[in-house]
Design an enzyme around this catalytic site. Structure first.
Site, mmCIF file in Angstrom:
data_model
loop_
_atom_site.group_PDB
_atom_site.id
_atom_site.type_symbol
_atom_site.label_atom_id
_atom_site.label_comp_id
_atom_site.label_asym_id
_atom_site.label_seq_id
_atom_site.Cartn_x
_atom_site.Cartn_y
_atom_site.Cartn_z
ATOM 1 N N LYS A 115 0.854 -1.184 0.000
ATOM 2 C CA LYS A 115 0.000 0.000 0.000
ATOM 3 C C LYS A 115 0.894 1.239 0.000
ATOM 4 O O LYS A 115 1.944 1.255 0.654
ATOM 5 C CB LYS A 115 -0.894 -0.036 1.239
ATOM 6 C CG LYS A 115 -1.916 1.080 1.338
ATOM 7 C CD LYS A 115 -2.767 0.894 2.592
ATOM 8 C CE LYS A 115 -3.768 2.009 2.790
ATOM 9 N NZ LYS A 115 -4.562 1.825 4.034
ATOM 10 N N SER A 159 -9.905 -0.442 7.356
ATOM 11 C CA SER A 159 -9.212 -0.277 6.078
ATOM 12 C C SER A 159 -8.579 -1.542 5.507
ATOM 13 O O SER A 159 -8.149 -1.549 4.356
ATOM 14 C CB SER A 159 -8.146 0.817 6.185
ATOM 15 O OG SER A 159 -8.758 2.070 6.329
ATOM 16 N N SER A 196 -9.446 1.863 3.301
ATOM 17 C CA SER A 196 -8.559 2.602 2.413
ATOM 18 C C SER A 196 -7.554 1.711 1.685
ATOM 19 O O SER A 196 -6.898 2.147 0.750
ATOM 20 C CB SER A 196 -7.802 3.677 3.201
ATOM 21 O OG SER A 196 -6.936 3.092 4.166
#
Length: 527
Positions: free
Chosen positions: A125, A229, A205
């Site tokens: 990420k 997330s 996210s």
């Protein structure tokens, strides 16, 4: 916006622009026989589609696959699918070099070459720092070209395990902490990510890691969670996510929201793959003091020993139907979940049904998390930015100013930056924040902890990611496993949450459920 950057600033700092990348890739693939079709099933490895870490390592050992070939296959998949799905933000220009290095180590039987992740490509990420040619920007142009002081703690451990850093995955910009109006999976740099199952909301996210492994654009991936997330995008993209106990994995070098809630965990296609990644990244990191205390929870011999097919046997699993089992008029989701509960019972699980969360109204009616996070974000993002070796921004105030100056690039008019502004208005941990933190601790003690201990539960099972808030405010772990689809065809998972350090039991339960149901199926593409 596609990954082919639309500004001179973006092109300047992009490690490998996707126009150049696509051209190079076509040349590369034209001069190599390493395609999925070229590796015949008779040799034990037919395709990267749904290939597990075990499948890949077996192919390595049988000399039917190399890390270079594997990376080339994933690059081809990224080139084909990513222009639509937008799960990958950057490809590492050094990925093939790292693959060649892994192949050499394997041939020479170098120390560490038998690690489960050795030679395995992983996506990070884009809030997880990598001290190489990759950017670390949280999806924002504000940090493009910034220089991190070192690898994130978890990346150091991944490299030690022999993993190949394939690239950076997209995310909801600033891990969904810039604006309440921005859609899930959107960032200025990455555009709008899409679930490969619905071509719609991928949740966030950690949207990019979930999209990418779901679409077989990477073997495994690494995400982060502050509140939902990892669990939410894993649910929406029919993959496995592990949200570790806060502090079990280092947050050093990760663009923060709040160290009180932030955690780094794997997003993969199977429980086993997620556990292999977890084993590689847990442990003490002296750049993150929380890992010192929490390391007491790490079992001798690691977590893979808990991948037991009979892991559901004699486990006490709680069910709180209100509010977690409210499916409205969705009879398909209702039937699916009830069938899974029957499966759990059949596999020897002791289900403790119709439990009540004593302070449910207070928990879900509280605004204390938001109060605490706003002040914490300002403190910790300022500290992160100041530690960068080079950066065009050095504070939250700088970020707000950057977005105003580059409003079109950052789509400020469309999405705003209300959370940034709210956080900037705070002034440390004052009386209001202290009261909020005290109340969050009280809600946790009198709610989830009391529920688990009073009923002697190993886990709480809930559909989707609805339990994420309770796990978030207490720093508790959770594992989510594919469970099916709702009446609109949107995938969802089943979450198993527990008290701090309960990963061994959660892994046994999650793996047992996965093996008893085997719900996950790859997406079908019409492009």
């Amino acid at each position: 916006m596609t990954l082919e950057f639309e500004t001179s600033m973006a092109t300047k700092y992009s490690p490998l622009s996707f126009t150049v990348f696509s051209s190079l890739l076509l040349i590369l693939l034209a001069t190599t026989s390493s395609s999925a079709q070229a590796i015949k099933a008779a040799h034990g490895f037919s395709s990267i589609k749904e290939a597990t870490v075990h499948d890949i390592q077996l192919a390595f050992r049988q000399n039917q696959l190399s890390s270079r070939k594997l990376v080339e296959l994933y690059l081809k998949q990224i080139s084909r699918l990513n222009p639509v799905l937008k799960g990958v933000l950057e490809v590492n220009p050094d990925a093939l070099y790292q693959a060649d290095k892994a192949d050499h180590e394997r041939k020479s039987k170098a120390p560490g070459s038998l690690s489960p992740l050795h030679g395995i490509p992983i996506l990070l990420k884009d809030n997880i720092a990598a001290k190489d040619k990759l950017n670390s920007t949280a999806g924002s142009y504000a940090l493009l070209g910034s220089v991190v002081p070192r690898d994130a703690g978890v990346v150091t451990k991944l490299r030690k395990a022999g993993a190949i850093i394939l690239g950076k995955a997209t995310l909801s910009e600033w891990s969904n902490y810039r604006s309440n109006r921005a859609p899930n999976g959107w960032s200025a740099r990455g555009g709008k990510g899409k679930s490969p199952y619905t071509m719609g909301d991928p949740c966030g996210s950690s949207s990019g890691p979930a999209i990418s492994v779901a679409a077989n654009m990477a073997a495994v991936s690494l995400g982060t969670e502050t509140d939902g997330s990892i669990l939410c995008p894993s649910s929406y993209n029919l993959v496995v996510g592990i949200k570790p106990t806060v502090g079990l994995t280092s947050r050093a070098g990760v663009i923060p929201i709040s160290p009180r809630q932030d955690t780094v965990g794997p997003i993969c296609r199977t429980v086993a793959d997620a556990v292999y990644v977890l084993d590689a990244i847990v442990g003490i990191d002296h750049y993150d003091n929380a890992t010192i205390e929490i390391s007491q929870y790490i079992p001798k011999g690691g977590y893979a020993q808990f991948l037991k097919a009979d892991g559901l046997q004699a486990k006490r699993v709680g069910i709180v139907r209100d509010p977690f089992y409210n499916f409205g008029n969705d009879t398909i989701a209702t039937r699916t979940v009830e069938q899974h509960l029957k499966t759990l019972r059949k596999q020897g699980t002791i289900l403790v049904d119709n439990l009540k969360l004593a302070n449910m109204v207070e928990i879900f009616g509280s605004s204390d998390e938001g109060t605490a996070l706003a002040a914490e974000f300002k403190i910790y993002i300022n500290a992160y930015l100041k530690e960068l070796v080079a950066s065009p921004v050095r504070s939250l105030a700088d970020l707000i100013a950057f977005n105003k100056k580059n409003s079109k690039l950052e789509m400020l008019e469309e999405y705003g930056q209300d959370q940034f502004v709210e956080a900037e208005a705070t002034n440390g941990i004052g009386n209001a924040e202290k009261a909020a933190l005290a109340n969050l601790a009280k809600l946790t003690r009198e709610g989830f902890v009391k529920l688990m201990t009073k009923n002697k539960l190993d886990a709480l099972v809930t559909p989707g990611y609805s339990v994420s808030y309770i796990l978030a405010i207490g720093g508790f772990p959770g594992v989510i496993v594919p469970a099916g689809y709702d009446s609109d065809g949107v995938p969802f998972g089943l979450s198993f949450g527990g008290l701090k350090g309960s990963e061994p039991k959660l892994i046994e339960i999650a793996y047992g459920f996965e093996q008893a149901t085997k719900i996950r199926k790859p997406p079908k593409f019409k492009f």
